[in-house]
Design an enzyme around this catalytic site. Sequence first.
Site, PDB file in Angstrom:
ATOM      1  N   ARG A  20       0.825  -1.205   0.000  1.00  0.00           N
ATOM      2  CA  ARG A  20       0.000   0.000   0.000  1.00  0.00           C
ATOM      3  C   ARG A  20       0.859   1.256   0.000  1.00  0.00           C
ATOM      4  O   ARG A  20       0.406   2.318  -0.404  1.00  0.00           O
ATOM      5  CB  ARG A  20      -0.924   0.039   1.215  1.00  0.00           C
ATOM      6  CG  ARG A  20      -1.902  -1.099   1.301  1.00  0.00           C
ATOM      7  CD  ARG A  20      -3.272  -0.786   0.769  1.00  0.00           C
ATOM      8  NE  ARG A  20      -3.965   0.288   1.446  1.00  0.00           N
ATOM      9  CZ  ARG A  20      -5.059   0.864   0.942  1.00  0.00           C
ATOM     10  NH1 ARG A  20      -5.527   0.483  -0.224  1.00  0.00           N
ATOM     11  NH2 ARG A  20      -5.676   1.822   1.590  1.00  0.00           N
ATOM     12  N   ALA A  21       2.110   1.125   0.466  1.00  0.00           N
ATOM     13  CA  ALA A  21       2.989   2.294   0.509  1.00  0.00           C
ATOM     14  C   ALA A  21       3.276   2.819  -0.890  1.00  0.00           C
ATOM     15  O   ALA A  21       3.591   3.985  -1.089  1.00  0.00           O
ATOM     16  CB  ALA A  21       4.289   1.929   1.213  1.00  0.00           C
ATOM     17  N   LYS A  22       3.185   1.930  -1.875  1.00  0.00           N
ATOM     18  CA  LYS A  22       3.498   2.325  -3.251  1.00  0.00           C
ATOM     19  C   LYS A  22       2.381   3.126  -3.909  1.00  0.00           C
ATOM     20  O   LYS A  22       2.560   3.679  -4.966  1.00  0.00           O
ATOM     21  CB  LYS A  22       3.737   1.057  -4.106  1.00  0.00           C
ATOM     22  CG  LYS A  22       5.072   0.410  -3.845  1.00  0.00           C
ATOM     23  CD  LYS A  22       5.340  -0.708  -4.832  1.00  0.00           C
ATOM     24  CE  LYS A  22       4.503  -1.922  -4.522  1.00  0.00           C
ATOM     25  NZ  LYS A  22       4.810  -3.129  -5.240  1.00  0.00           N
ATOM     26  N   CYS A  40     -10.178  10.185 -14.987  1.00  0.00           N
ATOM     27  CA  CYS A  40     -10.703   9.484 -13.812  1.00  0.00           C
ATOM     28  C   CYS A  40     -10.936   8.015 -14.176  1.00  0.00           C
ATOM     29  O   CYS A  40     -11.709   7.715 -15.071  1.00  0.00           O
ATOM     30  CB  CYS A  40     -11.998  10.141 -13.361  1.00  0.00           C
ATOM     31  SG  CYS A  40     -12.858   9.183 -12.117  1.00  0.00           S
ATOM     32  N   ASN A  76      -9.631  -3.615  -5.289  1.00  0.00           N
ATOM     33  CA  ASN A  76      -8.749  -2.482  -5.038  1.00  0.00           C
ATOM     34  C   ASN A  76      -7.382  -2.830  -5.627  1.00  0.00           C
ATOM     35  O   ASN A  76      -6.902  -3.942  -5.492  1.00  0.00           O
ATOM     36  CB  ASN A  76      -8.630  -2.235  -3.535  1.00  0.00           C
ATOM     37  CG  ASN A  76      -7.976  -0.905  -3.221  1.00  0.00           C
ATOM     38  OD1 ASN A  76      -6.836  -0.651  -3.615  1.00  0.00           O
ATOM     39  ND2 ASN A  76      -8.694  -0.039  -2.543  1.00  0.00           N
ATOM     40  N   GLY A 159     -10.226  10.644   3.903  1.00  0.00           N
ATOM     41  CA  GLY A 159      -9.317   9.587   3.463  1.00  0.00           C
ATOM     42  C   GLY A 159      -9.561   9.089   2.057  1.00  0.00           C
ATOM     43  O   GLY A 159      -9.043   8.038   1.674  1.00  0.00           O
ATOM     44  N   HIS A 166     -17.638   6.579  -4.660  1.00  0.00           N
ATOM     45  CA  HIS A 166     -17.398   5.142  -4.528  1.00  0.00           C
ATOM     46  C   HIS A 166     -17.404   4.756  -3.064  1.00  0.00           C
ATOM     47  O   HIS A 166     -17.247   5.609  -2.189  1.00  0.00           O
ATOM     48  CB  HIS A 166     -16.054   4.753  -5.163  1.00  0.00           C
ATOM     49  CG  HIS A 166     -14.849   5.278  -4.438  1.00  0.00           C
ATOM     50  ND1 HIS A 166     -14.429   6.587  -4.539  1.00  0.00           N
ATOM     51  CD2 HIS A 166     -13.976   4.679  -3.586  1.00  0.00           C
ATOM     52  CE1 HIS A 166     -13.347   6.769  -3.786  1.00  0.00           C
ATOM     53  NE2 HIS A 166     -13.061   5.622  -3.196  1.00  0.00           N
ATOM     54  N   HIS A 293     -27.520  -5.711  16.257  1.00  0.00           N
ATOM     55  CA  HIS A 293     -28.464  -5.027  15.380  1.00  0.00           C
ATOM     56  C   HIS A 293     -27.637  -4.183  14.403  1.00  0.00           C
ATOM     57  O   HIS A 293     -26.895  -3.295  14.831  1.00  0.00           O
ATOM     58  CB  HIS A 293     -29.304  -4.137  16.307  1.00  0.00           C
ATOM     59  CG  HIS A 293     -30.532  -3.541  15.743  1.00  0.00           C
ATOM     60  ND1 HIS A 293     -31.780  -3.743  16.312  1.00  0.00           N
ATOM     61  CD2 HIS A 293     -30.727  -2.715  14.699  1.00  0.00           C
ATOM     62  CE1 HIS A 293     -32.685  -3.048  15.632  1.00  0.00           C
ATOM     63  NE2 HIS A 293     -32.070  -2.415  14.654  1.00  0.00           N
ATOM     64  N   GLU A 309      -7.477  12.165  22.127  1.00  0.00           N
ATOM     65  CA  GLU A 309      -8.357  11.087  21.683  1.00  0.00           C
ATOM     66  C   GLU A 309      -7.562   9.795  21.478  1.00  0.00           C
ATOM     67  O   GLU A 309      -7.968   8.728  21.932  1.00  0.00           O
ATOM     68  CB  GLU A 309      -9.063  11.466  20.370  1.00  0.00           C
ATOM     69  CG  GLU A 309     -10.179  12.496  20.526  1.00  0.00           C
ATOM     70  CD  GLU A 309      -9.691  13.933  20.450  1.00  0.00           C
ATOM     71  OE1 GLU A 309      -8.455  14.160  20.533  1.00  0.00           O
ATOM     72  OE2 GLU A 309     -10.533  14.836  20.321  1.00  0.00           O
TER      73      GLU A 309
HETATM   74 ZN   LIG Z   1     -32.410  -4.986  17.816  1.00  0.00          ZN
HETATM   75 ZN   LIG Z   2     -14.989   9.861 -12.648  1.00  0.00          ZN
END
Ligand SMILES: [Zn+2]
Ligand SMILES: [Zn+2]
Length: 358
Positions: A20-22, A40, A76, A159, A166, A293, A309
């Site tokens: 993924r670094a690439k 695109c 991906n 991100g 998408h 649920h 956080e």
């Molecule tokens: Zn429920």
């Molecule tokens: Zn597009």
Amino acid sequence: MPELRRDPIVGRWVIIAHERAKRPYDFKSDGQGLGEPRVCPFCEGQEDKTPPEIIAYRDFGSRPNGPGWRIRVVPNRFPALKIEGNLNKRGDGIYDMMAGIGAHEVIIESPRHHTSMATLGEDNIREVLWVYRDRLVDLKKDSRLVHGMLFKNVGEGGGAGLDHTHSQLIVTPIVPVSVWEEMTGALEFYNYRGRCIFCDMAQQELAVEKRIVLDSTHFTAFCPFASRFPFETWILPKTHASHFENIPKPGVDDLAHVLHQVLNKLELALDNPPYNYIIHTAPFDHIELPHYHWHIEVIPRLNKVAGFEWGSGFYINPVAPEHAAAFLRELEVGPSYPALALFERGSGRLQAATTHGS
Ligand SMILES: [Zn+2]
Ligand SMILES: [Zn+2]
Ligand SMILES: [Zn+2]
């Protein structure tokens, strides 16, 4: 090959995925540097710029990996997990690990270059929901895999690598810790009350109304009592159901409407904010669970998650969910509505939200 490693102190699994670094972005594009590609790869006519499709909803007579699709699912290009191989679970002293087996797919929601799901019609969103369901039903047949997480990253702050609308699906051989925590807490509640906490939550929210954003036939949308983030909004089925993939047709129809409304309200209220949504659903290897649920969590990314956080697990939310819900509830979504930030910027409330964490 990616690798899954377990933190032996808190039991959290991490995916080590060096490939993924690439990735400059998730898909190849024609000759440019960093930034948005000139062409695109998600637009109709550019099908050769993605790996071959896994499934597509196509017009009659159109060919796979060519134009004529409405929704298209592709692997991906730089997956966090890979589908080939075996898990090879093993230990090394105090450490546990396994091969990074899983699926990482991209759901391209429109052949046209829409940059926001909120601008898609309800019919379009309905098909996106059907394809989510189809992929989960298909991948749960793989006995190595135990959980599927559908999610959406919007905007740089959310991100997203590409702005063509998408979503993604990551299917893992481990139940993710966030789902595990919810299931454990919900089971505890079920064990002493004999009821589902999420069903009780939906009922109470509908009774008191102040945190409700939207109430429809099969779903309710509300800002949760302990919202971590400003304008965090959950969408919950009103009838108990633990697995998203078992959603019936009337549910899909209604959810398309509710999701369209909620996303449009958030975009109007916050001036097209970056956001994420995730679908939390039960693991594959269970029949219907009485205590868990499924639900969708929509999280606008107005403030950065920062040191406190990360260090504490506490979140500081500068906007009370009651105020956020009242504001979203009042907003009317329609094609002629002016797209501007209606939330009073001068009041300091939104400013507090956006500057917090810096
Ligand atoms: Zn429920
Ligand atoms: Zn597009
Ligand atoms: Zn959740």
